[in-house]
Design an enzyme around this catalytic site. Structure first.
Site, PDB file in Angstrom:
ATOM      1  N   HIS A 145      -5.264  -0.382   5.795  1.00 35.14           N
ATOM      2  CA  HIS A 145      -5.272   0.426   7.242  1.00 35.14           C
ATOM      3  C   HIS A 145      -5.986   0.235   8.327  1.00 35.14           C
ATOM      4  O   HIS A 145      -6.769   1.327   8.553  1.00 35.14           O
ATOM      5  CB  HIS A 145      -4.772   2.018   6.926  1.00 35.14           C
ATOM      6  CG  HIS A 145      -5.863   2.531   5.697  1.00 35.14           C
ATOM      7  ND1 HIS A 145      -7.231   2.516   5.746  1.00 35.14           N
ATOM      8  CD2 HIS A 145      -5.276   3.051   4.757  1.00 35.14           C
ATOM      9  CE1 HIS A 145      -7.584   2.773   4.649  1.00 35.14           C
ATOM     10  NE2 HIS A 145      -6.448   3.420   3.922  1.00 35.14           N
ATOM     11  N   ASP A 189       0.835   2.599   3.793  1.00 34.27           N
ATOM     12  CA  ASP A 189      -0.074   3.669   3.379  1.00 34.27           C
ATOM     13  C   ASP A 189       0.870   5.196   2.944  1.00 34.27           C
ATOM     14  O   ASP A 189       0.446   6.223   3.269  1.00 34.27           O
ATOM     15  CB  ASP A 189      -1.014   3.871   4.194  1.00 34.27           C
ATOM     16  CG  ASP A 189      -2.053   4.776   3.466  1.00 34.27           C
ATOM     17  OD1 ASP A 189      -2.058   5.034   2.394  1.00 34.27           O
ATOM     18  OD2 ASP A 189      -3.074   5.289   4.154  1.00 34.27           O
ATOM     19  N   ASN A 214      -4.891   6.617  -6.649  1.00 35.78           N
ATOM     20  CA  ASN A 214      -5.495   8.051  -6.460  1.00 35.78           C
ATOM     21  C   ASN A 214      -4.548   9.213  -6.953  1.00 35.78           C
ATOM     22  O   ASN A 214      -4.129  10.137  -6.569  1.00 35.78           O
ATOM     23  CB  ASN A 214      -5.911   8.505  -5.232  1.00 35.78           C
ATOM     24  CG  ASN A 214      -4.851   8.043  -4.179  1.00 35.78           C
ATOM     25  OD1 ASN A 214      -3.829   7.610  -4.508  1.00 35.78           O
ATOM     26  ND2 ASN A 214      -5.027   8.889  -2.961  1.00 35.78           N
ATOM     27  N   HIS A 230       0.879  -1.210  -0.212  1.00 33.29           N
ATOM     28  CA  HIS A 230      -0.126  -0.143   0.111  1.00 33.29           C
ATOM     29  C   HIS A 230       0.752   1.290  -0.076  1.00 33.29           C
ATOM     30  O   HIS A 230       1.302   1.865   1.114  1.00 33.29           O
ATOM     31  CB  HIS A 230      -1.000   0.062   1.101  1.00 33.29           C
ATOM     32  CG  HIS A 230      -2.129   1.139   1.265  1.00 33.29           C
ATOM     33  ND1 HIS A 230      -3.152   0.903   1.892  1.00 33.29           N
ATOM     34  CD2 HIS A 230      -2.188   2.219   0.553  1.00 33.29           C
ATOM     35  CE1 HIS A 230      -3.806   2.029   1.697  1.00 33.29           C
ATOM     36  NE2 HIS A 230      -3.393   2.911   1.063  1.00 33.29           N
ATOM     37  N   HIS A 239       1.492   5.250  -2.209  1.00 31.76           N
ATOM     38  CA  HIS A 239       0.905   6.348  -3.216  1.00 31.76           C
ATOM     39  C   HIS A 239       2.171   7.046  -3.572  1.00 31.76           C
ATOM     40  O   HIS A 239       2.871   7.806  -2.797  1.00 31.76           O
ATOM     41  CB  HIS A 239       0.045   7.217  -2.390  1.00 31.76           C
ATOM     42  CG  HIS A 239      -1.334   6.395  -1.798  1.00 31.76           C
ATOM     43  ND1 HIS A 239      -2.433   6.443  -2.442  1.00 31.76           N
ATOM     44  CD2 HIS A 239      -1.408   5.964  -0.709  1.00 31.76           C
ATOM     45  CE1 HIS A 239      -3.331   5.834  -1.551  1.00 31.76           C
ATOM     46  NE2 HIS A 239      -2.633   5.614  -0.649  1.00 31.76           N
ATOM     47  N   PHE A 240       2.431   6.714  -4.682  1.00 36.60           N
ATOM     48  CA  PHE A 240       3.833   7.509  -5.250  1.00 36.60           C
ATOM     49  C   PHE A 240       3.696   8.480  -6.004  1.00 36.60           C
ATOM     50  O   PHE A 240       4.275   9.315  -6.594  1.00 36.60           O
ATOM     51  CB  PHE A 240       4.713   6.359  -6.051  1.00 36.60           C
ATOM     52  CG  PHE A 240       5.511   5.434  -5.264  1.00 36.60           C
ATOM     53  CD1 PHE A 240       5.728   5.748  -3.931  1.00 36.60           C
ATOM     54  CD2 PHE A 240       6.420   4.498  -5.667  1.00 36.60           C
ATOM     55  CE1 PHE A 240       6.410   4.848  -3.128  1.00 36.60           C
ATOM     56  CE2 PHE A 240       7.046   3.426  -4.948  1.00 36.60           C
ATOM     57  CZ  PHE A 240       7.077   3.698  -3.546  1.00 36.60           C
ATOM     58  N   ARG A 241       2.343   8.987  -6.188  1.00 41.16           N
ATOM     59  CA  ARG A 241       1.976  10.175  -6.752  1.00 41.16           C
ATOM     60  C   ARG A 241       1.998  10.771  -8.148  1.00 41.16           C
ATOM     61  O   ARG A 241       2.018  11.713  -8.386  1.00 41.16           O
ATOM     62  CB  ARG A 241       2.278  11.460  -5.953  1.00 41.16           C
ATOM     63  CG  ARG A 241       2.268  11.332  -4.478  1.00 41.16           C
ATOM     64  CD  ARG A 241       0.925  11.643  -4.189  1.00 41.16           C
ATOM     65  NE  ARG A 241       0.809  11.559  -2.610  1.00 41.16           N
ATOM     66  CZ  ARG A 241      -0.438  11.009  -1.941  1.00 41.16           C
ATOM     67  NH1 ARG A 241      -1.360  10.437  -2.734  1.00 41.16           N
ATOM     68  NH2 ARG A 241      -0.513  11.248  -0.503  1.00 41.16           N
TER      69      ARG A 241
HETATM   70  N1  LIG Z   1      -4.261   7.702   4.079  1.00 42.02           N
HETATM   71  C1  LIG Z   1      -4.244   8.845   3.756  1.00 42.02           C
HETATM   72  O1  LIG Z   1      -4.859   9.684   4.563  1.00 42.02           O
HETATM   73  N2  LIG Z   1      -4.197   9.514   2.625  1.00 42.02           N
HETATM   74  C2  LIG Z   1      -4.052   8.845   1.220  1.00 42.02           C
HETATM   75  C3  LIG Z   1      -5.151   7.941   0.835  1.00 42.02           C
HETATM   76  C4  LIG Z   1      -5.703   6.776   1.644  1.00 42.02           C
HETATM   77  O2  LIG Z   1      -4.967   5.975   1.900  1.00 42.02           O
HETATM   78  O3  LIG Z   1      -6.928   6.967   2.083  1.00 42.02           O
HETATM   79  C5  LIG Z   1      -3.328   9.502   0.162  1.00 42.02           C
HETATM   80  O4  LIG Z   1      -3.056   9.086  -0.915  1.00 42.02           O
HETATM   81  O5  LIG Z   1      -2.959  10.675   0.774  1.00 42.02           O
HETATM   82 ZN   LIG Z   2      -7.227   4.862   2.360  1.00 44.79          ZN
HETATM   83 ZN   LIG Z   3      -3.811   4.568   1.002  1.00 44.74          ZN
END
Ligand SMILES: NC(=O)N[C@@H](CC(=O)O)C(=O)O
Ligand SMILES: [Zn+2]
Ligand SMILES: [Zn+2]
Length: 455
Positions: free
Chosen positions: A234, A313, A94, A60, A62-64
């Site tokens: 999470h 995450d 996302n 999990h 997020h590499f943006r």
């Molecule tokens: N966990 C978070 O608060 N933010 C995550 C998105 C997510 O996992 O819900 C994100 O991409 O910033």
């Molecule tokens: Zn999430």
């Molecule tokens: Zn996430």
């Protein structure tokens, strides 16, 4: 000819920690034994008594990229992972654009192939794109989601009807649904009730324990109805753990394998609502920081098997973006680089045994997403990918943001003790030894089970 021989190390093998040596050939573990004398290695690594264990598989992150490369990109994100001892990630949808169609998937794949220094999977997003899910599956997404039951970064949340329909489609594909379980109605109600309270910790009260618990309960009903293999992202509360534990118990009693797995994040294991004062809006993430009772219950659940995986995450946001009023600051904290070091520290503090740590950071993540059978990941045995880290458990040191490699430039774990790897090996190649020595783009895409070769 042997590529690498690791000598003078300790391995967790046959369920105990013991001295051993590891021979690596063609990126694979060739042999694990007490003494390997026959090898003539290109590279001999004397571990000087340090531990060699499987590298992290963080399912999990997020590499943006595409869309928010100011926050992170595939190169910096994957370098951050490598330096922290993680050699496989699954990236979530996302981004901008979100990974919800053939074109957005191909765009992300191209960027990741060009830049990632570690192996990676890409998840398919689930919004109004229900007709695209089977195509995404054929393109090779690892799994679907996170499916947002409530608003979070990226605004990809979906309503109950679409959620239910999506789970039906994912079941038909025999894929896994990753679920971000928070209840949007409860969140909105609490936000209204607390509209005059802008203290940072109001975020924990808006996204209350009930907010997660009710969402997990509703999701479990849909999962039971549709029969979809589902993985809760999470998980952070006692309430949710109770529901997930019950589901596992019922499945066991009925003699079937449970369709439900879950992960928790280091920030939910090692931080609590007590950290609001220190962190302010930098402690804002979804689901939010919880009180000590929940935190304790989470570590118990990691030990008793209810929590199957630890995933970071990793949600990098810049300091500039975070430095706002609690309602306006974006949710999420970076964490891919500190996941393994914090878990190793937890082992040192006797919060969990090393064997369990290896299960939740590599063996189970690989199993849940089929990375073991399809891609030889997450198993410390002959014939599997040589994704390993060498760690000296005597070298605990405080985490410092300026030593980390994410573009975020800060960490919620500043000054907390952790054990960083001396060396990270990905498919038989040393990619970190105190310095990054990984070639950009060396990481490989790990196609999901639905992947069909382009004709
Ligand atoms: N966990 C978070 O608060 N933010 C995550 C998105 C997510 O996992 O819900 C994100 O991409 O910033
Ligand atoms: Zn999430
Ligand atoms: Zn996430």
């Amino acid at each position: 000819m042997t590529d690498i021989l690791i000598t003078n190390t300790k391995v967790f093998y046959n369920n105990i920690l013991q001295p051993g040596e590891i021979q690596i050939n063609d990126g694979k573990i060739q042999r694990i034994a007490k003494n390997i004398t026959s090898a003539d290695p290109d590279l001999l690594i004397d571990a000087k008594g340090a531990l060699t264990i499987p590298a992290g598989i963080d399912v999990h992150v997020h590499f943006r990229e595409p869309g928010m490369v100011k926050k992170e990109d595939w190169y910096t994100g994957s370098c951050s992972a490598a330096a922290g001892g993680t050699t496989t990630v699954i990236e979530h949808p996302n981004t901008i654009p979100p990974t919800i169609s053939k074109s957005s998937f191909n765009e992300k794949l191209k960027l990741a192939n060009r830049k990632s220094v570690i192996d990676f999977g890409i998840n398919g997003g689930v919004t109004k794109n229900l007709e695209s899910l089977s195509l995404l599956w054929e393109l090779g997404v690892t799994s679907f989601g996170e499916i947002f039951m409530a608003e979070s970064t990226g605004g990809l949340n979906i309503n109950e009807e679409d959620f239910s329909e999506a789970l039906g489609i994912i079941k038909e594909l025999d894929a896994v649904a990753c679920i971000h379980a928070e209840d949007e109605n409860i969140r909105l109600e609490n936000e209204k009730l607390l509209k005059h309270d802008h203290s940072p910790n109001s975020h924990s009260r808006i996204r209350s324990n009930l907010c997660e618990g009710i969402a997990v309960q509703n999701a479990l009903e849909t999962i039971a109805e549709k029969g979809t293999r589902s993985h809760f992202c999470h998980i952070s509360t006692l309430d949710a753990l109770g529901l997930i534990r019950k589901e596992a118990y019922v499945a066991k009693n009925e003699g079937r394998e449970s369709k439900v797995t879950c992960e928790t994040a280091p920030h939910h294991l090692f931080l609590s609502t007590r950290d609001w004062d220190r962190l302010g809006t930098f402690g804002k993430m979804n689901p939010p920081l919880r009180d000590r009772r929940n935190v304790k219950a989470l570590m118990n659940a990691v030990n008793d098997g209810t929590v199957n995986a630890i995933a970071s995450d990793h949600a990098p946001h810049s300091e500039f973006d975070k430095d706002l009023d609690i309602r306006s600051a974006p949710s999420g904290v970076p964490g891919v680089e500190t996941l393994m070091p914090l878990m190793l520290m937890a082992v040192k503090k006797n919060l969990l045994p090393i064997g369990r740590m290896i299960e939740v950071t590599s063996r189970n993540p690989a199993r849940i997403f089929g990375l073991d059978t399809k891609h030889s990941k997450g198993v410390f045995a002959e014939g599997y990918d040589a994704d390993l880290i060498i760690v000296d458990t005597h070298t605990a040191a405080p985490i410092k943001a300026d030593k980390l490699h994410s573009k975020a430039g800060w960490t919620p774990f500043e000054n907390m003790d952790a054990i960083f790897p001396n060396m990270t090996i990905s498919k038989g190649e040393v990619i970190w030894d105190g310095e990054l020595i990984a070639e950009k783009g060396r990481g490989k895409f790990l196609e999901g089970n639905g992947y069909t070769e382009k004709k």
